[in-house]
Design a protein around this motif. Structure first.
Motif, PDB file in Angstrom:
ATOM      1  N   TYR A   1       0.849  -1.187   0.000  1.00 50.54           N
ATOM      2  CA  TYR A   1       0.000   0.000   0.000  1.00 50.54           C
ATOM      3  C   TYR A   1       0.891   1.245   0.000  1.00 50.54           C
ATOM      4  CZ  TYR A   1      -3.979  -2.959   1.328  1.00 50.54           C
ATOM      5  OH  TYR A   1      -4.966  -3.913   1.356  1.00 50.54           O
TER       6      TYR A   1
ATOM      7  N   ILE B   1      -7.156  -5.901   4.729  1.00 52.39           N
ATOM      8  CA  ILE B   1      -6.221  -6.922   5.212  1.00 52.39           C
ATOM      9  C   ILE B   1      -6.975  -8.051   5.906  1.00 52.39           C
ATOM     10  CG2 ILE B   1      -4.371  -7.354   6.884  1.00 52.39           C
ATOM     11  CD1 ILE B   1      -3.265  -4.599   6.224  1.00 52.39           C
ATOM     12  N   ARG B   2      -7.981  -7.692   6.702  1.00 50.96           N
ATOM     13  CA  ARG B   2      -8.771  -8.729   7.389  1.00 50.96           C
ATOM     14  C   ARG B   2      -9.520  -9.615   6.398  1.00 50.96           C
ATOM     15  NH1 ARG B   2      -9.838  -4.501  11.263  1.00 50.96           N
ATOM     16  NH2 ARG B   2     -11.737  -3.984  10.106  1.00 50.96           N
TER      17      ARG B   2
ATOM     18  N   TYR C   1       1.880  -8.243   3.764  1.00 51.53           N
ATOM     19  CA  TYR C   1       1.353  -6.887   3.602  1.00 51.53           C
ATOM     20  C   TYR C   1       2.407  -5.857   4.028  1.00 51.53           C
ATOM     21  CZ  TYR C   1      -3.225  -9.048   3.048  1.00 51.53           C
ATOM     22  OH  TYR C   1      -4.278  -9.806   2.591  1.00 51.53           O
TER      23      TYR C   1
ATOM     24  N   VAL D   1      -4.389  -5.244  13.180  1.00 57.38           N
ATOM     25  CA  VAL D   1      -3.622  -5.749  12.033  1.00 57.38           C
ATOM     26  C   VAL D   1      -2.166  -5.313  12.066  1.00 57.38           C
ATOM     27  CG1 VAL D   1      -5.670  -5.827  10.558  1.00 57.38           C
ATOM     28  CG2 VAL D   1      -4.260  -3.762  10.601  1.00 57.38           C
TER      29      VAL D   1
ATOM     30  N   VAL E   1       1.734  -6.490   9.587  1.00 56.25           N
ATOM     31  CA  VAL E   1       1.991  -5.501   8.543  1.00 56.25           C
ATOM     32  C   VAL E   1       3.404  -4.943   8.708  1.00 56.25           C
ATOM     33  CG1 VAL E   1       1.346  -3.233   7.662  1.00 56.25           C
ATOM     34  CG2 VAL E   1      -0.418  -4.867   8.258  1.00 56.25           C
TER      35      VAL E   1
END
Length: 717
Positions: free
Chosen positions: A81, A97-98, A106, A127, A131
């Motif tokens: 992202y 993401i979930r 990610y 999250v 990440v």
């Protein structure tokens, strides 16, 4: 042999290469095939930094906008992202993401800096542990050889309405990166309250550098001139009259291209976005890229639109002559030579076809009665006169016909990727809230004390009736930033200018980066004249007697932007300066650019730069908002008194017009027409002026952040 202006200009390719390498490093941090999810605001900036082919070489299989998400990304090992640090965007990322695969890697890269608030949001969403966080310092992006853009919309509103000056620190970081590449600017000049904050922030950042990593003074730039947008509120509200400016006004320029309906026949300029997923233009749409590498566009982009037709006609005849030369090719060598040029001729042919179609559409708009009436109102206000009965009637008419349902506003809204577009824009511009407010703000600014409360109250009621009661917030916003203030409030502010307490003055002297206790304002704090703009019109010769192609006023058909005139004041340009033998207030319409006032330059001679600064222009500066800044940056060489003397000597040498370029920072955005005027000034002074702006805007995009939008996202519900 003296260098030409193009040869002397700083090479911005180094900055582009740096941004490209940093992006590639981020892509390579995720192994295997990956999807790239972009913030919509960043797609244009990224396309200026890297091509889609390069992204594919480094494993990018698909590209999405954040709104659509990575759903259906297919068999990829990771998702990267690239987004602005915004709370709502972090929540959207967390939701995606979930809903994604558990085996997917990610990476969230915030642009241009990582913030603790966004980290906290990801943590609260559950999250953060899965990440990889980082930042991509996409600061100033080189759009052209003489144009840098931070691509940060709405900074003026953040500064003067929200009181959020974190954007100033982003600009300071971007300028520090430039200084890391090209050396420290020998001198920092600025006009405006936030220009002063930015200047002192640069000084503080320099002092905070590690002692073991000193940087030399710049040999590319003689100075940086910071212009707060509040210093010149008029220019972005005026209708732009260059070819590029009119494209922005009529079509809207997004990501370096205009998107129009199918104008019939292929133009050959319909290129895919660098975003990959949107590379296929929907049926009935055409995307025309605007780039200086296009010989046709490069020739006409900065011209006043009145002369564009003749140039396009001349280029068409030249192209036809080049095609006809094939009949003269007799030998194999001559045929081979023509075939070698054929590809370039075909590219130029397609470009000419596209720009002729665009010019015809612009011609329909400029020849309409509505456009002429609007231009007459603007010119009457700039000229210092009141509006005629017909002009007031036209203003009342567009208020009465105001349409809050207009879906597409050039420079502000973007049509959905699959939405059909009309082949050409309507001959008359829709009566949008943006169009109405631009004229009302111009009236309030130029009329000054002649703006009556009765007129304000009447227009206030008409705006509310036409566009909805929630526009009371819009009108309040415009009043707070000084664009459309009620005459009673403006008179009270002039009668009792705010004063700074002595204790605050002492604290500010100790730390100049602190803001005044008096909030930064778009109004002069202690003007000597009741109508400051009227005084500036006379003193700076904002109006010229005729449309002189050699003067910067040519881009606005006789009006010179205040921002550009301030740069001319730095070198006592004949356009704004008359020797002491005659008063510089002698004439409102003094002829410009003839042999009597503008001496011819010797080969390689430069008259541009900052020279002696704004000394001698105190009366002009007092009529403009904000503080005036002039800070020399002396290099640190040697130790003790000998080192200080050496530093002073080097600083004096650097201030002697040795560097070939000046960096001009527009804090709050600038228009394409101001950039065109800056290019004319470069040719005139034989000195390169490089524009660095927080965004490229037009009158619509300048006002839009201040407008209260309705539930449907438009100006009214």
């Amino acid at each position: 042999m003296a260098m030409t202006l193009a040869e002397a200009a700083p090479r911005l390719l180094e900055l582009k290469e740096l941004l490209r390498n940093e992006l590639i490093a981020i892509l390579d941090s995720v192994r295997g095939a990956k999807a790239l999810v972009l913030d919509r605001d960043l797609s244009g900036a990224l396309s200026a930094v890297v091509d889609f082919d390069v992204l594919k070489e480094h494993g990018v299989q698909k590209i999405f906008l954040l709104e659509s998400g990575p759903a259906g990304a297919g068999a990829v090992n990771g998702v990267i992202y690239l987004v602005r640090p915004d709370v709502r965007k972090m929540k959207a990322i967390a939701e995606q993401i979930r809903g994604g695969g558990a085996d997917c890697e990610y990476s969230v890269q915030m642009v241009p800096r990582r913030t603790l608030l966004c980290e906290r949001v990801l943590e609260e969403e559950g999250v953060l542990g899965g990440v990889a966080l980082g930042e991509y310092r996409l600061d100033f992006v080189p759009l052209e050889d003489d144009l840098l853009s931070l691509e940060r919309p709405g900074l003026f509103k953040e500064l003067y309405l929200d009181g959020d000056f974190s954007g100033v620190q982003c600009v300071a970081r971007a300028l520090m990166r430039l200084q890391g590449l090209y050396g420290f600017f020998p001198r920092i000049l600025g006009k405006g309250d936030y220009a002063r904050v930015l200047a002192h922030s640069l000084g503080r950042m320099r002092r905070e550098l590690a002692p073991g990593s000193p940087l030399a003074m710049s040999g590319a730039f003689d100075a940086v001139v910071i212009l707060d947008r509040a210093v010149d509120l008029v220019t972005p509200l005026l209708t732009q009259l260059t070819y590029e400016g009119l494209l922005s006004e009529v079509f809207g320029v997004a990501d370096g291209a205009v998107t129009v309906g199918d104008m019939g026949g292929g133009t050959g300029t319909d290129t895919g976005d660098s975003s990959g997923s949107s590379s296929r233009a929907p049926t009935g749409r055409r995307r025309i890229v605007l780039s200086s590498s296009d010989a046709v566009y490069s020739e006409i982009r900065d011209m006043n639109f009145a002369g564009v037709g003749g140039v396009l006609s001349k280029m068409t005849r030249q192209l036809q002559g080049a095609y006809e030369s094939r009949h003269k090719a007799k030998t194999v060598q001559e045929i081979r030579s023509f075939v070698g040029k054929l590809g370039g001729l075909q590219t130029e042919h397609q470009s000419l076809k596209a720009h002729i179609a665009l010019a015809e559409a612009l011609m329909r708009r400029t020849q309409s009665d509505d456009f002429g009436a609007q231009l007459d109102i603007e010119q009457a206000l700039v000229g210092g006169g009141d509006l005629s009965k017909d002009q007031l009637a036209h203003l009342d008419r567009i208020l009465a016909l105001g349409d809050p349902r207009v879906a597409h506003i050039p420079g502000v809204t973007r049509a959905a990727p699959d939405a059909p577009l009309p082949p050409l824009p309507p001959a008359s511009a829709p009566h949008t809230l943006h169009k109405v407010l631009r004229l009302l703000c111009l009236y309030a600014l130029w009329r000054g004390p002649s703006f009556k409360q009765k007129a304000y109250d009447a227009w206030y009621d008409e705006v509310i009736a036409a566009f909805g009661h929630h526009q009371t917030i819009t009108l309040d916003n415009l009043a707070r930033v000084g664009l459309l203030a009620p005459p009673s409030a403006a008179a009270a502010a002039t009668a009792q200018p705010p004063q700074q307490p002595p204790q605050q003055q002492q604290q500010q002297q100790q730390d100049p980066t602190l803001l005044d206790s008096v909030p930064p304002s778009t109004r002069p704090r202690a003007p000597a004249h009741s109508n400051s703009l009227g005084f500036l019109r006379r003193t700076l010769n904002l109006l010229t007697a005729d449309e002189n192609p050699d003067d910067v006023s040519y881009v606005y058909s006789g009006y010179a932007p205040i921002s550009i005139r301030l740069l001319q004041c730095l070198v006592h340009d004949p356009a704004v300066y008359t020797p002491m033998s005659s008063s510089r207030y002698a004439s409102l319409l003094r002829p410009l650019g003839d042999s009597r006032t503008r001496p011819a330059l010797r080969d390689g001679q430069s008259v541009g730069g900052v020279k002696g600064g704004w000394g001698g222009w105190d009366d002009v500066l007092a009529e403009l908002p904000g503080a005036t800044t002039d800070l020399p940056q002396t290099p640190v060489t040697g130790t003790g008194s000998d080192g200080a003397a050496a530093a002073a000597d080097e600083a004096v040498w650097r201030l002697g017009e040795k560097a070939p370029a000046t960096l001009v920072v527009f804090l709050g955005g600038c228009t394409a027409t101001e950039v065109a005027a800056l290019r004319r000034l470069s040719q005139q002074h034989n000195h390169c002026y490089v524009a660095a702006t927080t965004e490229l805007l037009n009158g619509n995009s300048f006002l839009d952040p201040l407008i209260q939008h309705g539930p449907s996202g438009g100006a009214a519900s």
